[in-house]
Scaffold this active site. Structure first.
Site, PDB file in Angstrom:
ATOM      1  N   LYS A  12       0.842  -1.198   0.000  1.00 26.32           N
ATOM      2  CA  LYS A  12       0.000   0.000   0.000  1.00 26.32           C
ATOM      3  C   LYS A  12       0.873   1.242   0.000  1.00 26.32           C
ATOM      4  O   LYS A  12       1.948   1.238   0.592  1.00 26.32           O
ATOM      5  CB  LYS A  12      -0.849   0.052   1.287  1.00 26.32           C
ATOM      6  CG  LYS A  12      -2.014  -0.894   1.348  1.00 26.32           C
ATOM      7  CD  LYS A  12      -2.755  -0.710   2.668  1.00 26.32           C
ATOM      8  CE  LYS A  12      -3.852  -1.749   2.851  1.00 26.32           C
ATOM      9  NZ  LYS A  12      -4.942  -1.658   1.878  1.00 26.32           N
TER      10      LYS A  12
ATOM     11  N   ARG B   7     -10.168 -11.404   2.994  1.00 27.64           N
ATOM     12  CA  ARG B   7     -11.056 -12.480   2.539  1.00 27.64           C
ATOM     13  C   ARG B   7     -10.363 -13.844   2.635  1.00 27.64           C
ATOM     14  O   ARG B   7     -11.023 -14.865   2.788  1.00 27.64           O
ATOM     15  CB  ARG B   7     -11.534 -12.189   1.109  1.00 27.64           C
ATOM     16  CG  ARG B   7     -10.439 -12.127   0.087  1.00 27.64           C
ATOM     17  CD  ARG B   7     -10.870 -11.461  -1.206  1.00 27.64           C
ATOM     18  NE  ARG B   7     -10.982 -10.004  -1.069  1.00 27.64           N
ATOM     19  CZ  ARG B   7     -11.404  -9.202  -2.027  1.00 27.64           C
ATOM     20  NH1 ARG B   7     -11.765  -9.691  -3.195  1.00 27.64           N
ATOM     21  NH2 ARG B   7     -11.462  -7.893  -1.835  1.00 27.64           N
TER      22      ARG B   7
HETATM   23  N1  BES Z   1      -7.889  -3.553   4.904  1.00 22.08           N
HETATM   24  C1  BES Z   1      -8.139  -3.240   3.552  1.00 22.08           C
HETATM   25  C2  BES Z   1      -9.453  -2.488   3.329  1.00 22.08           C
HETATM   26  C3  BES Z   1      -9.566  -1.107   3.917  1.00 22.08           C
HETATM   27  C4  BES Z   1      -9.354   0.017   3.126  1.00 22.08           C
HETATM   28  C5  BES Z   1      -9.961  -0.914   5.222  1.00 22.08           C
HETATM   29  C6  BES Z   1      -9.507   1.275   3.659  1.00 22.08           C
HETATM   30  C7  BES Z   1     -10.113   0.345   5.762  1.00 22.08           C
HETATM   31  C8  BES Z   1      -9.891   1.451   4.972  1.00 22.08           C
HETATM   32  C9  BES Z   1      -8.197  -4.518   2.725  1.00 22.08           C
HETATM   33  O1  BES Z   1      -7.370  -5.545   3.159  1.00 22.08           O
HETATM   34  C10 BES Z   1      -7.729  -4.170   1.348  1.00 22.08           C
HETATM   35  O2  BES Z   1      -6.595  -3.833   1.207  1.00 22.08           O
HETATM   36  N2  BES Z   1      -8.631  -4.273   0.384  1.00 22.08           N
HETATM   37  C11 BES Z   1      -8.308  -3.979  -0.967  1.00 22.08           C
HETATM   38  C12 BES Z   1      -8.868  -5.080  -1.827  1.00 22.08           C
HETATM   39  C13 BES Z   1      -8.448  -5.018  -3.256  1.00 22.08           C
HETATM   40  C14 BES Z   1      -6.969  -5.330  -3.374  1.00 22.08           C
HETATM   41  C15 BES Z   1      -9.249  -5.999  -4.040  1.00 22.08           C
HETATM   42  C16 BES Z   1      -8.936  -2.644  -1.332  1.00 22.08           C
HETATM   43  O3  BES Z   1     -10.070  -2.382  -0.912  1.00 22.08           O
HETATM   44  O4  BES Z   1      -8.288  -1.861  -1.985  1.00 22.08           O
HETATM   45 MN    MN Z   2      -5.419  -5.405   2.402  1.00 18.21          MN
END
Ligand code: BES
Ligand code: MN
Ligand code: ZN
Length: 497
Positions: free
Chosen positions: A270, A345
């Site tokens: 990230k 997930r």
């Molecule tokens: N923990 C994150 C989701 C999240 C984003 C929580 C912002 C709180 C605030 C999750 O693990 C994630 O990174 N999701 C990705 C999924 C994608 C790679 C399909 C996302 O939402 O970008």
């Molecule tokens: Mn994530």
């Protein structure tokens, strides 16, 4: 904080601050009762308050025993909601904190609401509005929390006392969840989180078993192990249990909480700003389940409830799982990993498929799962979805209504079969990402492949961790989900009477 209920007259309540919620009609009427109790200061002050929500007026009474009175607006009397009361109590809490009040009274206003619900909302609003996280502050003045809160009512009924107790128990549980979320990541490795759960269990009266890595391997939790591969710290899987003799269900209700103690994204790293920097909150689903279990045990809810918390961090260490990896999950299904940042997930799927072994009546998972949920609903509400298993409509309706009542708002998203197209892999049963479109839904559709019972999914990515304070919720961990779950389960138990 000690919380009690008193039917003593307003003028005789001996407190540092007396919070008096007033409706617009009361103010227009002249607040006669208050003038009588506290003198003309009320009459003179009246020009500065309308009684609208958000109005606050501090007065120094000419008579009566309270040192200060704080009038807080609740809007129109007939339209006053529990949320208005929570916010009013929180506004009063802010005034009380400013003058370092040790004892505080709140009077239950005349509204169309039930006395016990009103008392609960006032206690929640005050306690949650008084919450501070100062664990790491070494400088500046410490806030002095109020020691005693007295709910004042003319109602002799013991229901008000019951409501006030419920409010205290629930607010304490929300505070535990907030504390866990706000904790620095190095203090909440999976093992430390499990220790915190054991402590919470001992304190409040539920049971817990913690699995270590060896057990997780034995059980074949491929998703959890894959996410953990880039980490220095082993994963844990905690099984929480509340099984009272008077339970109204024989097959359990299961709560699954996402326990990603830190989400760097893994090799699909990230960016820091506005993304990774808040990812200590990626265990907020786990925190909600822990807080809910505390409240459930203290309220002695007549339901058999199990909590499942898969915990790991998600890091790009040397052995980290990589895009292209094909993972054999707990259920036996295979998943092609195309983005290591879709880790939630992976660990939830294993917990959901393990949940099957209990033959559950209902399973609810709660998770900071997708950025797409933040895009859709912001920090205001969580997204909720369910499978078509019997009673789907009622389940969603019950969730929305528990959201309204508790103040933890949720809004449904659809689960059309068509979305499964986006999860098709050319080499495995599924891939772990479905593209940008409908990101929250495809995440839920992914999880749906691992459930075989009535199931509710709650994506709390937005409201779990706040950038801006709102009412009784401060910046940082909000404890979102605790009140939602408790309300939902109380309603659920009520229907089984
Ligand atoms: N923990 C994150 C989701 C999240 C984003 C929580 C912002 C709180 C605030 C999750 O693990 C994630 O990174 N999701 C990705 C999924 C994608 C790679 C399909 C996302 O939402 O970008
Ligand atoms: Mn994530
Ligand atoms: Zn995550």
């Amino acid at each position: 904080m000690k919380v009690s209920v008193s039917t003593i007259a307003l003028a005789e309540l001996d407190v540092d601050v007396l919070i008096v919620p007033v409706a617009m009609e009361h103010v227009a009427d002249g607040l006669e009762e208050l003038v009588e109790a506290f003198g003309t200061t009320v009459e003179r002050g009246r020009i500065d308050i309308k009684g609208d929500t958000g109005d606050v007026l501090v007065l120094y009474p000419d008579s009566g025993t309270a040192k200060r009175i704080v009038l807080v607006g609740i809007g129109e009397m007939s339209e006053c909601s529990l949320e208005d009361l929570r916010n009013a109590a929180a506004a009063g809490a802010a005034s009380a904190a400013k003058v370092k009040a040790e004892t505080v009274g709140i009077s239950v206003p005349d509204t169309d609401l039930d006395g016990d619900d009103a008392a609960q909302a006032l206690v929640e609003g005050f306690m949650l509005g008084s919450y501070r996280f100062e664990r790491y502050m070494t400088q500046g003045e410490e806030t002095v929390p109020a020691q005693r809160l007295v709910i004042q009512t003319s109602d002799q009924d013991k229901q008000v006392r019951r409501g006030a107790d419920r409010g205290r128990i629930v607010a304490e549980a929300v505070a535990s969840a907030r504390d866990l979320v706000n904790l620095s990541p190095d203090e909440k490795t999976p093992t430390l989180l499990s220790k915190a759960i054991e402590k919470s269990a001992k304190k409040t009266g539920y049971e817990v078993t913690v699995w270590d890595k060896a057990l997780i391997e034995e059980e074949g939790m491929g998703g959890l192990l894959a996410v953990n591969r880039g980490s220095q710290d082993p994963p844990t899987f905690s099984v929480l249990e509340w099984k009272p003799e008077h339970a109204r269900n024989s097959r359990p209700v299961i709560l699954v909480g996402k326990g990603v103690v830190y989400d760097t994204g893994g090799l699909s790293l990230k960016p820091t700003k506005g993304s990774m920097d808040s990812m200590k909150s990626d265990m907020a689903g786990a925190a909600a389940v822990i807080g809910a279990m505390e409240a459930i045990a203290k309220l002695e809810l007549p339901l058999y409830v199990i909590g499942l918390i898969p915990a790991t961090d998600n890091r790009p260490g040397e052995r980290a799982y990589v895009p292209g990896d094909i993972v054999k999950m707990h259920s036996g299904k295979t998943v092609e990993v195309l983005n290591t940042d879709a880790e939630g997930r992976m660990i939830l799927a294993d917990a959901l498929s393990y949940a099957q072994s209990f033959y559950p009546e209902l399973v609810m998972d709660i998770a900071t799962l997708t950025g797409a949920a933040v895009v859709a609903l912001g920090e205001v509400a969580a997204a909720t979805m369910t499978n078509v298993e019997k009673g789907a409509e009622e389940r969603l309706a019950a969730m929305v209504s528990a959201g309204q009542a508790s103040g933890d708002l949720v809004h449904p998203l659809p689960m059309f079969d068509e979305y499964n197209e986006q999860l098709k892999s050319t080499v495995a049963d599924l891939k772990n990402v479905g593209g940008r479109a409908a990101g929250s839904i495809t995440a839920a559709k992914f999880l749906e492949h691992f459930v075989d019972y009535p199931w509710i999914h709650v994506d709390i990515a937005g409201p779990a961790f706040l950038e801006t304070a709102r009412g009784y919720r401060p910046v940082g961990g909000s404890g979102f989900g605790v009140r939602l779950i408790v309300q939902f389960l109380q309603d659920y138990a009520e229907k089984k009477r």
